[in-house]
Structures are given as C-alpha cells and as structure tokens.
Enzyme design. Structure first.
Site, PDB file in Angstrom:
ATOM      1  N   GLY A  31       0.810  -1.214   0.000  1.00  0.00           N
ATOM      2  CA  GLY A  31       0.000   0.000   0.000  1.00  0.00           C
ATOM      3  C   GLY A  31       0.843   1.264   0.000  1.00  0.00           C
ATOM      4  N   LEU A  33       0.501   3.677  -2.061  1.00  0.00           N
ATOM      5  CA  LEU A  33       0.891   3.542  -3.469  1.00  0.00           C
ATOM      6  C   LEU A  33       1.445   4.838  -4.049  1.00  0.00           C
ATOM      7  CD1 LEU A  33      -2.198   1.483  -4.696  1.00  0.00           C
ATOM      8  CD2 LEU A  33       0.019   0.628  -3.895  1.00  0.00           C
ATOM      9  N   HIS A  37       4.391   1.995  -8.121  1.00  0.00           N
ATOM     10  CA  HIS A  37       3.405   0.903  -8.041  1.00  0.00           C
ATOM     11  C   HIS A  37       2.442   0.972  -9.233  1.00  0.00           C
ATOM     12  CE1 HIS A  37       4.095   1.334  -3.506  1.00  0.00           C
ATOM     13  NE2 HIS A  37       4.410   0.092  -3.750  1.00  0.00           N
ATOM     14  N   GLN A  61       7.650  -9.583   7.847  1.00  0.00           N
ATOM     15  CA  GLN A  61       8.889  -9.173   7.178  1.00  0.00           C
ATOM     16  C   GLN A  61       9.529  -7.954   7.841  1.00  0.00           C
ATOM     17  OE1 GLN A  61       6.691  -8.391   3.344  1.00  0.00           O
ATOM     18  NE2 GLN A  61       8.218  -6.792   3.118  1.00  0.00           N
ATOM     19  N   GLY A 149       9.271  -4.315  -8.385  1.00  0.00           N
ATOM     20  CA  GLY A 149      10.151  -3.204  -8.723  1.00  0.00           C
ATOM     21  C   GLY A 149      11.613  -3.565  -8.461  1.00  0.00           C
ATOM     22  N   LYS A 151      13.822  -1.594  -7.355  1.00  0.00           N
ATOM     23  CA  LYS A 151      14.414  -0.902  -6.197  1.00  0.00           C
ATOM     24  C   LYS A 151      14.790  -1.938  -5.140  1.00  0.00           C
ATOM     25  CE  LYS A 151      12.106   1.543  -3.095  1.00  0.00           C
ATOM     26  NZ  LYS A 151      12.488   1.006  -1.767  1.00  0.00           N
ATOM     27  N   SER A 187       9.420   5.484  -2.875  1.00  0.00           N
ATOM     28  CA  SER A 187       9.212   4.496  -1.815  1.00  0.00           C
ATOM     29  C   SER A 187       8.078   4.993  -0.933  1.00  0.00           C
ATOM     30  CB  SER A 187      10.486   4.373  -0.977  1.00  0.00           C
ATOM     31  OG  SER A 187      10.195   3.774   0.265  1.00  0.00           O
ATOM     32  N   ARG A 189       8.069   4.811   2.079  1.00  0.00           N
ATOM     33  CA  ARG A 189       8.705   5.426   3.254  1.00  0.00           C
ATOM     34  C   ARG A 189       9.011   6.908   3.032  1.00  0.00           C
ATOM     35  NH1 ARG A 189      10.872   0.193   3.782  1.00  0.00           N
ATOM     36  NH2 ARG A 189      10.329  -0.692   5.805  1.00  0.00           N
TER      37      ARG A 189
END
Ligand code: PAF
Length: 282
Positions: A31, A33, A37, A61, A149, A151, A187, A189
């Site tokens: 999510g 997004l 994405h 994770q 992706g 990344k 990202s 983040r």
C-alpha cells in the site's frame, strides 16, 4: 473496481478466470501507493487479461516493530488511485488473520545464500517474511505473471529463486525504478520524510551515479571509500551499508572481473527513516 478482504471470495472470483485460461497479472504491494506501483499495474494491465493488486502490510517481514507501526496505511487513498488507473483491477486487501490464520510467523527458507547479504544482514528474518507472504499470495491469486520493482533488487532475486526452487508456475517480471523529480527512488517510506529531508535525500542517488562513474576507472575499494566519505559529514544521513556485488549471486566483490554484471546497493537512514536504492554498474 472490486475489492476483496477475504481469500475465499477472491479465490472463488478468480476460479472461472483461471478455468478460461485467461492470464492473471499480479502486483503485490504494502500500500501507500506511488507512481512506481502504478507503473507496475499499468504493465500488468497491458500484458494480462486480468490484474490483481494486493495491499497488505506484512508483519512477518518487519524486524523493527517501530518501522511496522509507522508504515503508512492509506487504503482509501490507494483504492482511489487504483480506480482512477483502471476500474478493471481487482484489489485484495486482507487482514493479518485472513493471511496467517491466527499464526503470523514466517516459514524458514533457503535462498542459496541470497538472503544472507545486505538487507538480510541488517534485517534479520526479513526475507523469510517476504518468502512466506509472497508464496502465500501466489497460492491465493495463482498469477501467470507477477511484477516487482527493481528498487528491491535483492527481493526480486529472492522471489525468482523461490519460484525456481519450488517450480511455481508464475513468471517474475522485474520493472525499472521510478524516481521523484530530484531522482530519489520512489518508496512508501518517503512519505515519512519532511519536505527538506526529501529534498536532501537526493544525495543518495547522486552518490550512486558518481560511484558508477568512478567504477569505470577506479578500484572497488576506492569507490567504497568515496561513498563512505560522501555521507560522513552529513548529520542528516547515517549510511548503513554500501556494497558492490555480483548481480547474480549478490556476493560482495572486492576485485573486478570480466563478464560479470555488477550492481551497487545502498541503505541510508535519513532521520531514522531507512531508504534503499540500487544502480547497475555495467
Ligand atoms: O515489496 C513489497 O512491497 C513487499 O516486500 C511485498 C513484495 C509486497 C511483500 O510484502
């Protein structure tokens, strides 16, 4: 756009699509997004008759509980973006219970050493969590093609290994990194950075580009030193690792050899927010 929160109705919905031998494209996400994405979804829409997107912040994770707690959760906004892209997309946004049936723990995987480098070293258990959720989502969605992706290049290699070792009938497609206007890798983040931090975080990619340039003529040790120096005097940044590795094995390299593909990997904390990026050196 159809949204499913439970795996049973999603599986029932996908069954006739599978029986008709239609191709299913799958984009797994956590999510929050962004354009990266959406580019994966666009590619899936182009290449498949049906596209499924999962939105699930996978607890197994995360090795850092604070990172898990602070991970952005923006389901309504995500659904709005997906609907604007294509009302055809099927969204699967399960609960932890729906995925883990009351037992949110990771399986243990052997990814033939890929899991022990970089992210695996600094985020213990991370790739067992990724392997567990990706395998479970593949079982539910039964995709023909799945889009990831670049990344998270190490994750991409690990998912390919998971598929190869378990003979899963899905093609894994790696897609290029999407970058913001200042070249910071997109990202979820990034949402947690202030405007100034986001701006300054462009140093990460700038340093990778310089490293790539130096790699042409200088030793790996000298490139490593350059990157350490680049972050040393910045109070905003805390460099966790910079590694030049063999793209296949992900093993760190100290000398250059012919006929090998090299890639640089970096993880940096910007005011406690952990960002990663990567660049091909060939
Ligand atoms: O890359 C991600 O967003 C996640 O690791 C993934 C693949 C969706 C698994 O939770």
């Amino acid at each position: 756009m159809q949204i499913f929160h439970g795996k049973a109705p999603l599986i029932a919905h996908l069954k006739p699509i599978k029986s008709a031998h239609s191709t299913i494209g799958f984009v797994p996400t956590m999510g929050a997004l962004h354009a990266g994405h959406l580019a994966l979804m666009e590619r899936s829409l182009q290449e498949n008759e049906c596209t499924v997107v999962s939105i699930f912040v996978n607890p197994t994770q995360f090795n850092n509980p604070e990172d898990l707690a602070k991970y952005p959760r923006t389901l309504d906004e995500d659904v709005r973006k997906i609907t604007a892209l294509s009302p055809e997309i099927i969204v699967y946004a399960p609960s932890v219970e729906d995925i883990y049936d009351g037992n949110p723990v990771s399986q243990s995987f052997d990814f033939e050493g890929l899991e022990n480098q970089m992210e695996g070293k600094f985020r213990p258990g991370h790739f067992n969590g990724v392997g567990t959720i990706v395998q479970r989502l593949f079982e539910i969605v039964t995709p023909t093609n799945a889009y990831f992706g670049e990344k998270d290049f190490q994750q991409l290699q690990i998912v390919k290994k998971l598929v190869a070792k378990n003979h899963l009938e899905v093609t894994i497609i790696g897609c290029p990194i999407y970058r913001e206007a200042n070249q910071l890798a997109m990202s979820s983040r990034n949402e947690r950075l202030s405007a100034d931090e986001r701006n300054q975080a462009s140093l990460i990619y700038q340093t990778l580009v310089q490293a790539k340039e130096k790699f042409k003529t200088e030793s790996i040790e000298s490139v490593n030193q350059y990157v350490q120096e680049a972050f040393k005097n910045h109070s905003l940044f805390d460099l966790e690792y910079f590694v030049i590795a063999d793209e296949e094995t992900l093993l760190p390299c100290v000398t250059k050899e012919k006929n090998k593909n090299y890639r640089a990997f970096i993880a940096v904390f910007v005011n406690n927010i952990r960002l990663i990026d990567t660049i091909s050196l060939n």
